[in-house]
Design a protein around this motif. Structure first.
Motif, short mmCIF file in Angstrom:
data_model
loop_
_atom_site.label_atom_id
_atom_site.label_comp_id
_atom_site.label_asym_id
_atom_site.label_seq_id
_atom_site.Cartn_x
_atom_site.Cartn_y
_atom_site.Cartn_z
N ASP A 12 0.84 -1.18 0.00
CA ASP A 12 0.00 0.00 0.00
C ASP A 12 0.88 1.24 0.00
OD1 ASP A 12 -2.88 1.02 1.97
OD2 ASP A 12 -2.02 1.82 0.16
N ASN A 14 -0.03 4.24 -0.36
CA ASN A 14 -0.72 5.41 0.16
C ASN A 14 -0.49 5.59 1.65
OD1 ASN A 14 -1.79 6.03 -2.34
ND2 ASN A 14 -3.52 4.66 -2.03
N LYS A 15 0.32 4.75 2.23
CA LYS A 15 0.58 4.80 3.67
C LYS A 15 2.05 5.04 3.93
CE LYS A 15 -3.50 2.67 4.81
NZ LYS A 15 -4.57 3.56 4.89
N HIS A 45 -0.48 12.86 11.63
CA HIS A 45 -1.42 12.55 10.55
C HIS A 45 -1.57 11.07 10.28
CE1 HIS A 45 -2.05 16.72 9.50
NE2 HIS A 45 -0.76 16.90 9.75
N PRO A 47 -0.68 7.22 9.07
CA PRO A 47 -0.05 6.69 7.86
C PRO A 47 -0.61 7.24 6.55
CG PRO A 47 -1.60 5.11 8.72
CD PRO A 47 -1.56 6.26 9.71
N ASP A 48 -1.55 8.18 6.62
CA ASP A 48 -2.15 8.73 5.41
C ASP A 48 -1.14 9.60 4.67
OD1 ASP A 48 -3.61 9.99 3.43
OD2 ASP A 48 -5.16 10.75 4.77
N ARG A 49 -0.58 9.09 3.58
CA ARG A 49 0.50 9.78 2.85
C ARG A 49 0.03 11.12 2.29
NH1 ARG A 49 5.41 7.96 1.23
NH2 ARG A 49 4.84 5.82 1.68
N ASP A 50 -1.19 11.21 1.79
CA ASP A 50 -1.68 12.47 1.23
C ASP A 50 -1.73 13.57 2.30
OD1 ASP A 50 -1.95 11.54 -1.37
OD2 ASP A 50 -4.06 10.97 -1.08
N ALA A 51 -2.27 13.24 3.46
CA ALA A 51 -2.35 14.22 4.55
C ALA A 51 -0.96 14.62 5.02
CB ALA A 51 -3.17 13.66 5.71
#
Length: 61
Positions: A12, A14-15, A45, A47-51
């Motif tokens: 994943d 995204n994390k 934030h 593991p949310d990569r976008d945030a």
């Protein structure tokens, strides 16, 4: 019999893996911030990569 790669789970991307030092170091280098700042962002934030990316951009600018 060949490995069926279609049945493997994909990593994943995204994390952010906060428990992995190389991930935090990469994140810090990517955004041009200190490792301490990167650790704080990832802890805040999750593991949310976008945030985390957005928070790093706000920090820089």
């Amino acid at each position: 019999m060949a490995d069926d790669k279609s049945k493997r789970g994909a990593a994943d991307r995204n994390k952010v893996a906060a428990g992995e030092p190389y991930e935090v170091s990469y994140f810090a280098k990517k955004h041009g911030i200190s490792k301490d700042d990167a650790e704080r962002i990832v802890k805040r934030h999750g593991p949310d990569r976008d945030a985390a990316n957005k928070a790093a951009e706000r920090l820089k600018g």
